[in-house]
Design a protein around this motif. Sequence first.
Motif, PDB file in Angstrom:
ATOM      1  N   GLY A   1       0.797  -1.219   0.000  1.00  0.00           N
ATOM      2  CA  GLY A   1       0.000   0.000   0.000  1.00  0.00           C
ATOM      3  C   GLY A   1       0.827   1.265   0.000  1.00  0.00           C
ATOM      4  N   ASN A   2       2.175   1.148   0.066  1.00  0.00           N
ATOM      5  CA  ASN A   2       3.052   2.322   0.028  1.00  0.00           C
ATOM      6  C   ASN A   2       3.242   2.742  -1.432  1.00  0.00           C
ATOM      7  N   PRO A   3       2.886   3.979  -1.796  1.00  0.00           N
ATOM      8  CA  PRO A   3       2.979   4.390  -3.204  1.00  0.00           C
ATOM      9  C   PRO A   3       4.401   4.438  -3.734  1.00  0.00           C
ATOM     10  N   TRP A   4       5.392   4.461  -2.832  1.00  0.00           N
ATOM     11  CA  TRP A   4       6.777   4.535  -3.261  1.00  0.00           C
ATOM     12  C   TRP A   4       7.437   3.163  -3.367  1.00  0.00           C
TER      13      TRP A   4
ATOM     14  N   ILE B   1      14.000   6.300   4.086  1.00  0.00           N
ATOM     15  CA  ILE B   1      13.236   7.552   4.160  1.00  0.00           C
ATOM     16  C   ILE B   1      11.779   7.340   3.744  1.00  0.00           C
ATOM     17  N   LEU B   2      11.581   6.599   2.647  1.00  0.00           N
ATOM     18  CA  LEU B   2      10.242   6.464   2.068  1.00  0.00           C
ATOM     19  C   LEU B   2       9.448   5.289   2.614  1.00  0.00           C
ATOM     20  N   MET B   3      10.146   4.260   3.088  1.00  0.00           N
ATOM     21  CA  MET B   3       9.474   3.014   3.496  1.00  0.00           C
ATOM     22  C   MET B   3      10.059   2.503   4.801  1.00  0.00           C
ATOM     23  N   PHE B   4      10.153   3.341   5.792  1.00  0.00           N
ATOM     24  CA  PHE B   4      10.821   2.944   7.033  1.00  0.00           C
ATOM     25  C   PHE B   4      10.089   1.801   7.736  1.00  0.00           C
ATOM     26  N   HIS B   5      10.894   0.855   8.197  1.00  0.00           N
ATOM     27  CA  HIS B   5      10.406  -0.233   9.046  1.00  0.00           C
ATOM     28  C   HIS B   5      11.583  -0.608   9.956  1.00  0.00           C
ATOM     29  N   PRO B   6      11.368  -0.803  11.247  1.00  0.00           N
ATOM     30  CA  PRO B   6      12.482  -1.107  12.155  1.00  0.00           C
ATOM     31  C   PRO B   6      13.338  -2.292  11.699  1.00  0.00           C
ATOM     32  N   MET B   7      12.720  -3.311  11.092  1.00  0.00           N
ATOM     33  CA  MET B   7      13.488  -4.478  10.657  1.00  0.00           C
ATOM     34  C   MET B   7      14.449  -4.145   9.533  1.00  0.00           C
ATOM     35  N   ASN B   8      14.135  -3.096   8.778  1.00  0.00           N
ATOM     36  CA  ASN B   8      15.027  -2.731   7.679  1.00  0.00           C
ATOM     37  C   ASN B   8      16.383  -2.252   8.179  1.00  0.00           C
ATOM     38  N   ILE B   9      16.413  -1.667   9.373  1.00  0.00           N
ATOM     39  CA  ILE B   9      17.690  -1.249   9.950  1.00  0.00           C
ATOM     40  C   ILE B   9      18.583  -2.464  10.155  1.00  0.00           C
ATOM     41  N   VAL B  10      18.015  -3.523  10.697  1.00  0.00           N
ATOM     42  CA  VAL B  10      18.769  -4.758  10.938  1.00  0.00           C
ATOM     43  C   VAL B  10      19.180  -5.402   9.613  1.00  0.00           C
TER      44      VAL B  10
ATOM     45  N   LEU C   1      11.170  -4.753   4.198  1.00  0.00           N
ATOM     46  CA  LEU C   1       9.724  -4.631   4.370  1.00  0.00           C
ATOM     47  C   LEU C   1       9.289  -3.207   4.022  1.00  0.00           C
ATOM     48  N   PRO C   2       8.473  -3.018   2.993  1.00  0.00           N
ATOM     49  CA  PRO C   2       8.007  -1.666   2.644  1.00  0.00           C
ATOM     50  C   PRO C   2       7.159  -1.089   3.776  1.00  0.00           C
ATOM     51  N   GLY C   3       7.709  -0.149   4.506  1.00  0.00           N
ATOM     52  CA  GLY C   3       7.009   0.441   5.644  1.00  0.00           C
ATOM     53  C   GLY C   3       6.335   1.743   5.276  1.00  0.00           C
ATOM     54  N   VAL C   4       6.580   2.788   6.072  1.00  0.00           N
ATOM     55  CA  VAL C   4       5.913   4.075   5.855  1.00  0.00           C
ATOM     56  C   VAL C   4       6.942   5.207   5.875  1.00  0.00           C
TER      57      VAL C   4
ATOM     58  N   PRO D   1      10.644  14.188  -0.883  1.00  0.00           N
ATOM     59  CA  PRO D   1      11.353  14.567  -2.125  1.00  0.00           C
ATOM     60  C   PRO D   1      12.808  14.097  -2.130  1.00  0.00           C
ATOM     61  N   LEU D   2      13.498  14.175  -0.979  1.00  0.00           N
ATOM     62  CA  LEU D   2      14.877  13.695  -0.901  1.00  0.00           C
ATOM     63  C   LEU D   2      14.922  12.188  -1.149  1.00  0.00           C
ATOM     64  N   GLY D   3      13.997  11.457  -0.541  1.00  0.00           N
ATOM     65  CA  GLY D   3      13.955  10.010  -0.729  1.00  0.00           C
ATOM     66  C   GLY D   3      13.734   9.631  -2.179  1.00  0.00           C
ATOM     67  N   VAL D   4      12.810  10.332  -2.841  1.00  0.00           N
ATOM     68  CA  VAL D   4      12.537  10.051  -4.254  1.00  0.00           C
ATOM     69  C   VAL D   4      13.774  10.350  -5.103  1.00  0.00           C
TER      70      VAL D   4
END
Length: 210
Positions: A41-44, A159-168, A89-92, A100-103
Amino acid sequence: MTTTTLSKPPAWLRPAVLDRAEQVAIVLLWIVLASRVELSGNPWAPLLLISETAVAVFTLIRRPTDKLSMDLGDWLLAMTATCAGLLVLPGVALVPALIPLGVFLAVAGNLIQAWAKLVLRRSFGVAPANRGVKISGPYRFVRHPMYAGYALVHLAVMILMFHPMNIVIYAIGWWAQILRLLAEERLLAQDADYAAYMQTVRWRLIPGLF
């Protein structure tokens, strides 16, 4: 007199077989990522899929080689670094002002990757291997521009799809990526052309830093 016969490696340890196994693994993980992006559901999220689709496509069309690292550690590093991007994981977007920076980072990273892959064409690979030395295009500036493109896309994802698991996932992935990069250069440096290229292009990934 006795004759010593060098035993052949088991069939599953031959470069051609490992090449195919690597391709199958990447495609299966891409399918999982594609379904995750569709449901996010994340447009990015499609910006992430562009990058990883390129990895899958170029893995499938690359040329085979016998000059492939047979070191288990090199394979584990390569697969860890590659699979990290396919497991995110595509987050928020936590900070809308940074969208804009993320894009921009995502587009720039994908363009750099595409440029590097088009130069490599069928020389692209995952595990350390010598499929031909390429020194044109973005390879005039850093020795691993494709990885630099990945780094920009991964920053964009945070930036565009943050999820805590993505850091790991990215922390483990980039630990493996740097070690993989060094393993690649140990193999490629055995080629006189690449050894000369290393003397001409000093920086591996980030000019002035690494």
